[in-house]
Write an enzyme that holds these catalytic residues in place. Structure first.
Site, PDB file in Angstrom:
ATOM      1  N   ARG A  25      32.050  58.750  82.674  1.00 57.44           N
ATOM      2  CA  ARG A  25      30.731  58.236  82.291  1.00 57.44           C
ATOM      3  C   ARG A  25      30.739  56.713  82.142  1.00 57.44           C
ATOM      4  NH1 ARG A  25      26.973  62.387  79.085  1.00 57.44           N
ATOM      5  NH2 ARG A  25      27.375  64.184  80.413  1.00 57.44           N
ATOM      6  N   ASP A 127      52.935  67.101  71.375  1.00 55.83           N
ATOM      7  CA  ASP A 127      54.195  66.874  70.662  1.00 55.83           C
ATOM      8  C   ASP A 127      54.206  65.599  69.830  1.00 55.83           C
ATOM      9  OD1 ASP A 127      55.227  69.196  71.703  1.00 55.83           O
ATOM     10  OD2 ASP A 127      56.336  68.224  73.315  1.00 55.83           O
ATOM     11  N   GLY A 170      58.155  71.275  69.973  1.00 53.99           N
ATOM     12  CA  GLY A 170      58.799  70.023  69.569  1.00 53.99           C
ATOM     13  C   GLY A 170      60.284  70.066  69.857  1.00 53.99           C
ATOM     14  N   ARG A 211      60.942  82.799  39.970  1.00 54.75           N
ATOM     15  CA  ARG A 211      59.697  82.528  39.245  1.00 54.75           C
ATOM     16  C   ARG A 211      58.532  83.379  39.766  1.00 54.75           C
ATOM     17  NH1 ARG A 211      60.135  77.448  42.268  1.00 54.75           N
ATOM     18  NH2 ARG A 211      58.299  77.191  43.623  1.00 54.75           N
ATOM     19  N   HIS A 215      55.873  84.743  48.729  1.00 52.66           N
ATOM     20  CA  HIS A 215      56.012  84.345  50.135  1.00 52.66           C
ATOM     21  C   HIS A 215      56.907  83.111  50.253  1.00 52.66           C
ATOM     22  CE1 HIS A 215      52.660  81.749  48.761  1.00 52.66           C
ATOM     23  NE2 HIS A 215      53.291  80.848  49.508  1.00 52.66           N
TER      24      HIS A 215
END
Length: 319
Positions: A25, A127, A170, A211, A215
């Site tokens: 454009r 990356d 990566g 604790r 997950h």
């Protein structure tokens, strides 16, 4: 009338289409003929070149991938192949070439510049592994994609009390793992720039268990390797069931984020202005939140600096 051609090469990156749109454009607005080269350097070698217009780039700013396509081209890596490519550009009356891609793509552009073709390089790779620029087009969209996946994996990991290793792209640069890991609260971030310390990973898992944490998210850049070996070591040392999720090429697709669209639009516009002013053989970069240029040879040779500061922050907040 000047003629400018656009070529996309290497792995596709979200934001490439926004950049193509901006180049096309800007050319048309300034009375410049614009040509699209299909399938990267392979398309160039085969003369797969067509004239673009406003309609060619309509309704693509939000689309991932590249409408021009990309392909490998071993022939272009040879000196004879590069001379052939340069001659084809001249035969089509092309005055300047804008190359969208990563290191390999820029090396091709640099080779063409040395044999008389005016070139501009625009960094497009998820990356973020190009040392001359702070950010590449597509990187932040990939980070968003990974962060979204991590949120979903956190849900299922919590339900089952598991650890989850998320492998992302990566090979030599761990930025996707680092940025998405920090943004998503990963317990461990494993990148090729830092030597793997499995004891540090397992100690964090054990502290979390004590604790009541349900997950454990471990980001792994593919360059570190050994996702399943790491999984086995975690299970042996902690007894915590561990799953591996390899996100793969999903990271390359999807609607580009606002930042990538803005950067792509600015860089595409500047590329045309540079060719109009006969300032070529340059690469466009973002440094300190400003769009700048450097010689394309410098862009190819500059080594990437790892964000040690961000990595240290990740260690402090993932206790």
């Amino acid at each position: 009338m000047k003629t400018i051609a656009i070529l996309t090469s290497g792995g596709d990156a979200p934001g490439m289409n926004a950049c193509i749109r901006s180049i096309a454009r800007t050319c048309i607005y300034n009375g410049i003929r614009v040509m699209g080269i299909r399938s990267g350097y392979d398309g160039l070698m085969n003369g797969n070149i067509y004239e673009m217009n406003v309609s060619s780039v309509a309704d693509i700013i939000h689309r991932g991938g590249t409408i021009l396509g990309s392909a490998r081209c071993p022939e272009f890596k040879t000196e004879e192949g590069q001379k052939k490519g340069a001659q084809i550009l001249k035969d089509f009356g092309i005055d300047g070439l804008v190359v969208l891609g990563g290191d390999g793509s820029f090396k091709g552009a640099s080779a063409l510049s040395k044999i008389g073709i005016s070139t501009i390089g625009i960094p497009c790779t998820i990356d973020n592994d190009m040392g001359y620029t702070d950010y590449t087009i597509g990187f932040f969209t990939a980070v968003e994609t990974v962060s979204d996946a991590i949120s979903k994996l956190r849900d299922t990991s919590s339900s089952h009390g598991r650890a989850n290793i998320i492998e992302v792209m990566g090979r030599n640069c761990g930025d996707i793992a680092l940025y998405s890991g920090v943004a998503s609260g990963a317990e461990s971030i494993l990148v090729p720039e830092v030597e793997l310390n499995i004891d540090e990973v397992t100690e964090k898992i054990e502290r979390g268990r004590k604790r009541g944490k349900l997950h454990h998210l471990i980001m792994l850049a593919e360059g570190v390797g050994g996702a399943y070996d790491i999984k086995n070591m975690i299970e042996e040392k902690t007894g915590v069931e561990t799953k591996v999720t390899i996100l793969g090429h999903v990271q390359r697709g999807g609607t580009p984020c606002t930042f990538d669209r803005l950067m792509a639009t600015q860089m595409g516009n500047l590329a045309v202005k540079l060719i109009m002013e006969e300032k070529t053989d340059l690469a466009i970069a973002m440094k300190d939140n400003k769009i700048i240029t450097v010689p394309i040879d410098e862009a190819v040779t500059t080594k990437r600096k790892f964000r040690d500061d961000l990595y240290e922050i990740s260690k402090e907040i993932s206790i």
